[in-house]
Design a protein around this motif. Structure first.
Motif, PDB file in Angstrom:
ATOM      1  N   LEU A   1       0.848  -1.176   0.000  1.00 23.40           N
ATOM      2  CA  LEU A   1       0.000   0.000   0.000  1.00 23.40           C
ATOM      3  C   LEU A   1       0.888   1.232   0.000  1.00 23.40           C
ATOM      4  O   LEU A   1       1.735   1.387   0.876  1.00 23.40           O
TER       5      LEU A   1
ATOM      6  N   LYS B   1       1.243   5.085   0.511  1.00 28.52           N
ATOM      7  CA  LYS B   1       0.589   6.232   1.152  1.00 28.52           C
ATOM      8  C   LYS B   1       1.355   7.486   0.772  1.00 28.52           C
ATOM      9  O   LYS B   1       2.554   7.581   1.002  1.00 28.52           O
TER      10      LYS B   1
ATOM     11  N   ALA C   1      -1.964  -0.949  -3.884  1.00 27.75           N
ATOM     12  CA  ALA C   1      -3.061  -0.087  -3.467  1.00 27.75           C
ATOM     13  C   ALA C   1      -2.473   1.278  -3.127  1.00 27.75           C
ATOM     14  O   ALA C   1      -1.290   1.391  -2.796  1.00 27.75           O
TER      15      ALA C   1
ATOM     16  N   SER D   1      -6.497   0.283   5.535  1.00 31.28           N
ATOM     17  CA  SER D   1      -6.620  -0.296   4.196  1.00 31.28           C
ATOM     18  C   SER D   1      -5.573  -1.383   3.976  1.00 31.28           C
ATOM     19  O   SER D   1      -5.860  -2.412   3.347  1.00 31.28           O
ATOM     20  N   ALA D   2      -4.360  -1.168   4.493  1.00 33.81           N
ATOM     21  CA  ALA D   2      -3.311  -2.181   4.362  1.00 33.81           C
ATOM     22  C   ALA D   2      -3.710  -3.471   5.068  1.00 33.81           C
ATOM     23  O   ALA D   2      -3.477  -4.575   4.565  1.00 33.81           O
TER      24      ALA D   2
ATOM     25  N   CYS E   1      -2.061  -6.449   2.900  1.00 28.31           N
ATOM     26  CA  CYS E   1      -0.788  -5.967   2.371  1.00 28.31           C
ATOM     27  C   CYS E   1       0.379  -6.380   3.262  1.00 28.31           C
ATOM     28  O   CYS E   1       0.232  -6.532   4.476  1.00 28.31           O
TER      29      CYS E   1
END
Length: 236
Positions: free
Chosen positions: A9, A11, A48, A147-148, A153
């Motif tokens: 992921l 960021k 992501a 989200s990870a 992830c």
């Protein structure tokens, strides 16, 4: 060299997209960053992305006439603007993408469900998350960590304008010391500016390492995903 992390992921802050302009989206900078993500995808890494909205609006800096809660909602809309822009640029580079939002905005993006996002990630699409978690007082750092976890992830790649985590602001203090490796607990105990405490705790509880690196250093994102020394590694 093969990749050390198979699902990542990324960021990034909204300010990263603004470049030297500080506000808005700087075209050349945004294309460069999208190109770095494309390089990552080309290695076979399921990717992501969570992007902030500080280049559009930052809720904590709202005028006193605007309540903090309202300011945070405005900031969430800023992340959707950035997500839409990033999606178009990535698709212009030939990548397949999906843009999910935490708030129903069906005219622009898909409303987030874990099942749909996971399916798209497994298909090799770049999955972009916008709108934060849909509630005020939570940062996009927390969105990234959450989200990870939900996307299974292996790592959070925090793309910044500096080459890692320092014990002081390196842009103000030339003598600031950079950490090549540090633990989650040290980040929390020393209140280091890696991610906010909620995000760092989520990564710690789920054993997801964080690599903080300079997105503008050529090849840094590939080194990060290959497990080579770059920036700062935050782990147990």
């Amino acid at each position: 060299m093969g990749v050390h992390y198979e699902r990542a992921l990324v960021k990034m802050s909204g300010e990263a997209l603004a470049g030297d302009a500080k506000m808005g989206i700087h075209p050349e900078t945004a294309v460069y960053i999208a190109g770095q993500i494309a390089h990552l995808v080309a290695t076979g890494v399921k990717t992501a992305v969570v992007v902030g909205g500080g280049n559009i609006f930052r809720g904590s800096l709202a005028p006193k006439q605007i309540r903090r809660v309202t300011g945070d909602y405005m900031g969430m809309l800023g992340t959707v603007i950035n997500g839409l822009g990033l999606q178009d640029i990535l698709e212009g580079l030939g990548l397949s993408t999906s843009l999910f939002t935490s708030i129903d905005m069906s005219a622009f993006a898909r409303c987030y469900t874990r099942r749909d996002a996971l399916a798209d990630l497994d298909e090799g699409k770049v999955v972009i998350f916008a709108g934060g978690i849909g509630r005020p007082y939570f940062t996009t750092d927390t969105t990234a960590a959450l989200s990870a976890v939900e996307m299974d992830c292996d790592v959070v790649l925090k793309a910044t304008r500096v080459d890692g985590v320092y014990d002081d602001d390196p842009e103000k203090n030339p003598a600031a010391k950079r950490y090549s490796r540090i633990t989650y607990r040290e980040v929390l105990e020393k209140s280091l500016k890696v991610m906010d405490a909620t995000a760092a705790s989520l990564c710690m509880e789920n054993s997801i390492p964080i690599v903080v690196f300079n997105i503008f250093e050529p090849g840094a994102i590939i080194k990060a995903v290959q497990g080579e020394p770059v920036g700062t590694l935050v782990t147990a």
